[in-house]
Design a protein around this motif. Structure first.
Motif, PDB file in Angstrom:
ATOM      1  N   SER A   1      49.496  69.554 -17.328  1.00 15.75           N
ATOM      2  CA  SER A   1      49.409  69.125 -18.729  1.00 15.75           C
ATOM      3  C   SER A   1      50.340  69.944 -19.618  1.00 15.75           C
ATOM      4  O   SER A   1      50.917  69.425 -20.575  1.00 15.75           O
TER       5      SER A   1
ATOM      6  N   LEU B   1      48.751  62.701 -18.988  1.00 12.33           N
ATOM      7  CA  LEU B   1      49.301  62.755 -20.340  1.00 12.33           C
ATOM      8  C   LEU B   1      50.356  61.685 -20.564  1.00 12.33           C
ATOM      9  O   LEU B   1      50.367  61.002 -21.594  1.00 12.33           O
TER      10      LEU B   1
ATOM     11  N   TRP C   1      41.780  58.329 -23.675  1.00 12.60           N
ATOM     12  CA  TRP C   1      43.209  58.447 -23.363  1.00 12.60           C
ATOM     13  C   TRP C   1      44.041  57.541 -24.263  1.00 12.60           C
ATOM     14  O   TRP C   1      45.132  57.921 -24.711  1.00 12.60           O
TER      15      TRP C   1
ATOM     16  N   THR D   1      45.065  67.095 -23.331  1.00 10.95           N
ATOM     17  CA  THR D   1      44.992  66.932 -21.881  1.00 10.95           C
ATOM     18  C   THR D   1      44.567  68.231 -21.209  1.00 10.95           C
ATOM     19  O   THR D   1      43.784  68.228 -20.243  1.00 10.95           O
TER      20      THR D   1
END
Length: 479
Positions: A81, A136, A397, A417
């Motif tokens: 991330s 991500l 998300w 994330t």
């Protein structure tokens, strides 16, 4: 030929009607979601291969070592991330998706040819880095290649790819050996890379990096020649110009810290709603109802995830993000609460030395026979998995990719994330300790409280982004 293209009509603010081609944006989102499929395959890999890996004489590993092997992917994802937050802004969204293969392929190779636990750990961490980058980048890529009218449905394809990957790992892992399952994962990554090479970079990233002409070309490819791409490009440039001086010191001044809190708490409630507990106990609950074939149980759970996520893709742009999250919170609260009751009243055979203590004050050795109450556990599991896949699985998300201003989207998404994977590791490693301390009843009751809290959080703090352009979302958030 254009008359035969699959298109949708959009009414613009100037009352002109343009035709947006759907199929190409859908294709870009679908191929990007192959990286999410690799993500899901990595997450689901340890479930069907656990017994085979533990019993392999070449490895000679203990159950505790396998537990670390299963959960250490989250530590790799934490690193991923951070790398993704830098890469998506420096190299672009598409290139960053391709970069995941640099970690996926060596990681799966180490797992496939492992002769000791350290090779398994190293491979799992590398795969985890790919997972972190994927988690991500793919939502961000899909959001930026989609129009406002399609972004919700196409954005949910990210979670659809993850659930397909989990289902595929159950299917392949229960049919092939653990090392050949890893080889299958390498083949999937290779297919993703080959197809992703032909997909466009997102117009927003190109405009941010002063490549306007290329952005217009990619918009025409995504939207079709009948769409007013010049207008969309001008709106992007206007919004990006307003955000040009954004930096870390502006987080408090611009209210961006509030957006980080929203994104962070969405991930917090996603992990603390009890999904790991439900997935962990689903085999035992199904077994108590007479479903003793572990392969059938795993595939049933995987199929439920896939079907419910597919429905989410179809309805998220019609129903809205907030309503799906709030309904999900209430239904998951009820499922967790009744699972707590199920474990409190069901007469379950005790292991030697196990205490007969219940947080509800009931001695479970004098409870309802399992055969009379098993339907409650199965019903709660199926409903919970379905409703999670409709809302709290994909939407945090999606919202992460929508609410942050363009100039800090990469960094802010990386922070959120990172929070998510930190929580994944925390919840995974603490789960067994919770079971030992609070028993099954207390654990599910604990998660039910967080489901209830998530309802109020969404109601008061989460903005509705349905049908809004990125520019309109930023305008509403500033108000």
């Amino acid at each position: 030929m254009e008359d035969k293209e699959l298109t949708i009509s959009i009414i613009n603010s100037d009352k002109h009607v343009t035709k947006e081609r759907f199929i190409t944006a859908f294709l870009a989102a679908l191929i990007a979601s192959l990286a999410s499929l690799c993500f899901g395959f990595a997450i689901g890999y340890t479930s069907p291969t656990e017994v085979a890996i533990e019993n392999d004489s070449r490895l000679n590993i203990t159950k505790d070592e396998f537990s670390w092997f299963a959960s250490i992917v989250a530590l790799g994802a934490l690193l991923g991330s951070i790398l993704a937050g830098f890469s998506v802004d420096k190299f672009g969204r598409k290139t960053t998706i391709l970069i995941t293969s640099v970690f996926y392929i060596p990681g799966w190779c180490l797992i496939c040819y492992a002769t000791n636990i350290f090779m398994l750990y190293a491979g799992r961490i590398l795969v985890g880095v790919g997972v972190g980058i994927t988690s991500l980048t793919v939502p961000l890529y899909i959001a930026e290649v989609s129009s406002a009218q399609l972004r919700g449905g196409l954005g949910a394809i990210n979670q659809f790819g993850i659930t397909i990957g989990i289902f595929l790992s159950y299917l392949v892992g229960s049919s092939l050996s653990w090392d050949w399952t890893a080889i299958f994962a390498i083949a999937v990554v290779a297919v993703m890379v080959i197809l992703m090479i032909f997909m466009p970079e997102t117009p927003r990233w190109l405009i941010t990096n002063n490549q306007r002409q290329k952005a217009l070309q990619n918009l025409i490819w995504l939207r079709g020649s009948l769409y007013d791409v010049e207008k969309e490009c001008n709106e992007m440039e206007t919004n990006l110009g307003k955000q040009e001086n954004a930096s870390l010191k502006d987080f408090r001044k611009m209210g961006l810290f509030r957006l980080l809190l929203i994104g962070g708490f969405l991930m917090f409630f996603q992990q603390f709603c009890g999904i790991n507990a439900v997935l962990f106990f689903n085999a035992k609950i199904f077994s108590s109802a007479g479903f003793n074939n572990s392969k059938v149980v795993s595939l049933s759970v995987g199929a439920t995830l896939v079907l419910a996520t597919a429905v989410s893709c179809l309805i998220v742009d019609k129903s809205g993000r907030k309503i799906l999250l709030m309904v999900g919170s209430i239904v998951m609260f009820l499922c967790n609460f009744f699972l707590a009751i199920y474990y409190d009243i069901a007469k379950i055979p005790l292991n030697v030395g196990q205490k007969t203590i219940s947080i509800f004050g009931r001695n479970i050795s004098h409870s309802v026979p399992l055969s009379q109450i098993s339907w409650l556990g199965v019903l709660c599991v199926i409903v919970y998995i379905a409703i999670f896949s409709l809302g709290w699985g994909p939407l945090p998300w999606l919202l992460m990719s929508e609410i942050f201003p363009p100039r800090i989207r990469g960094f802010a998404s990386a922070v959120v994330t990172f929070i998510n994977w930190s929580l994944v590791f925390l919840v995974t490693k603490s789960f067994q300790y919770m079971i030992k301390s609070f028993y099954e009843q207390g654990t599910f009751f604990f998660y039910s409280l967080f489901c209830l809290l998530s309802f109020f959080f969404v109601f008061f703090f989460v903005p509705e982004t349905k049908g809004k352009t990125f520019e309109e979302i930023q305008h509403c958030l500033k108000k």
